[in-house]
Design a protein around this motif. Structure first.
Motif, short mmCIF file in Angstrom:
data_model
loop_
_atom_site.label_atom_id
_atom_site.label_comp_id
_atom_site.label_asym_id
_atom_site.label_seq_id
_atom_site.Cartn_x
_atom_site.Cartn_y
_atom_site.Cartn_z
N PRO A 109 0.81 -1.23 0.00
CA PRO A 109 0.00 0.00 0.00
C PRO A 109 0.84 1.27 0.00
O PRO A 109 0.48 2.27 -0.62
N LYS A 110 1.99 1.26 0.71
CA LYS A 110 2.86 2.44 0.70
C LYS A 110 3.36 2.73 -0.71
O LYS A 110 3.42 3.89 -1.14
N GLN A 112 1.83 2.18 -3.34
CA GLN A 112 0.72 2.71 -4.12
C GLN A 112 0.53 4.20 -3.89
O GLN A 112 -0.33 4.83 -4.51
N LEU A 114 -0.42 5.66 -1.04
CA LEU A 114 -1.53 5.97 -0.14
C LEU A 114 -1.02 6.68 1.10
O LEU A 114 0.14 6.54 1.50
N ASP A 115 -1.91 7.46 1.75
CA ASP A 115 -1.49 8.15 2.97
C ASP A 115 -1.40 7.15 4.12
O ASP A 115 -1.88 6.02 4.04
N GLU A 118 -4.63 5.39 5.40
CA GLU A 118 -5.17 4.36 4.51
C GLU A 118 -4.27 3.13 4.50
O GLU A 118 -4.75 2.00 4.45
N VAL A 119 -2.95 3.34 4.55
CA VAL A 119 -2.01 2.22 4.60
C VAL A 119 -2.27 1.37 5.84
O VAL A 119 -2.35 0.14 5.76
N ARG A 122 -5.60 -0.57 5.54
CA ARG A 122 -5.51 -1.72 4.63
C ARG A 122 -4.70 -2.85 5.25
O ARG A 122 -5.02 -4.03 5.07
#
Length: 285
Positions: A109-110, A112, A114-115, A118-119, A122
């Motif tokens: 996720p990082k 991607q 994302l903040d 959100e990381v 997820r």
């Protein structure tokens, strides 16, 4: 969000004396929400096939279409494709590297962009989805059991929220209890999270018990493509290419050959049990 292989071919070591055709004019469509098993003997092309589905390998001929777009078009975002079509390779625990399970699962996720909030969300959702205890989050992934390591590695892919999850021999090296745990986890992801699942396996029992559709690869192309019952009706032909049917299928054929009028199409123990009980009920009452 269908995945389409349109006359895909692939050669290793193209133009050399060691050139090998791994995929030979393969056309195949995997629809959104399907649970597909891909089987074949070593060298049949099954692993090469799935590595094309998110662009890790580029076809030497043909097209791959995802969600209506040709992934080989100029400016197509392959990085985004790989978050939508995730692959869990054989022995995925070898890819674990984080200081903690949580850190490892956050990696995708990082990347991607994302903040942090959100990381974290997820990561915790993925860890929960694979059934790891919450206390594992702060543990080193290398302190986990074999089955837990496999779950942590799958969580790292799930945290990117792929629509399609490809698993290449996900139960390799696990004991029977660990195999069942991982396969039930995959089944749950399909049934309750809606993932399209593509399961590469050498176990006929595994694909018979879990998938809805089987693609049999041989010499770089699909030989059979259908439901487990449809595919395993060709058990004699499968034997000619180094495969077999589930053991229970042979049992039912043997019973039928011995004069018991049972259906030979059973591919799971549960189906065979029901069929034998049906026969006994009809003939002993």
């Amino acid at each position: 969000m269908s995945l389409v292989l349109d006359h895909v071919s692939y050669k290793y070591s193209t133009g050399t004396a060691y050139e090998i055709k791994a995929l030979d004019d393969v056309s195949l469509t995997i629809e959104d929400g399907e649970f597909v098993g891909i089987i074949g003997h070593t060298g049949s092309g099954k692993s090469t096939l799935v590595q094309h589905l998110n662009g890790l390998l580029k076809a030497t001929g043909g097209r791959i279409i995802y969600n209506g777009q040709d992934i080989y078009e100029k400016n197509y975002d392959l990085k985004d494709l790989r978050t939508q079509v995730g692959i869990v390779f054989q022995y995925p625990e070898h890819q674990l590297f984080g200081t903690t399970v949580y850190e490892d699962v956050c990696f995708g996720p990082k990347n991607q962009g994302l903040d942090d909030k959100e990381v974290a969300l997820r990561a915790f959702e993925a860890i929960q989805a694979v059934g790891l205890p919450e206390e594992c989050c702060d543990s080193s992934p290398f302190e986990l059991s074999g089955g837990q390591k496999r779950r942590a590695a799958i969580a790292g892919v799930l945290a990117m929220k792929p629509a399609v999850l490809i698993l290449d021999e996900p139960t390799a090296g696990l004991d029977p209890a660990g195999r069942t745990e991982i396969l039930n986890l995959i089944k749950d992801l399909h049934e309750h999270h809606g993932n399209t699942i593509i399961l590469v396996s050498h176990s006929m029992e595994d694909v018979a018990n879990y998938v809805d559709r089987i693609v049999v690869m041989d010499k770089g192309k699909p030989l059979y493509d259908g439901s487990p019952k449809d595919v395993f009706r060709h058990y004699k032909e499968l034997e000619l290419i180094g495969l077999a049917a589930p053991e229970v299928t042979y049992l039912m054929h043997d019973l039928r050959a011995a004069g018991f009028p049972v259906s030979p199409d059973c591919t799971t123990v549960a189906e065979a049990k029901d069929e034998i009980l049906r026969f006994l009920h009809e003939n002993l009452n």
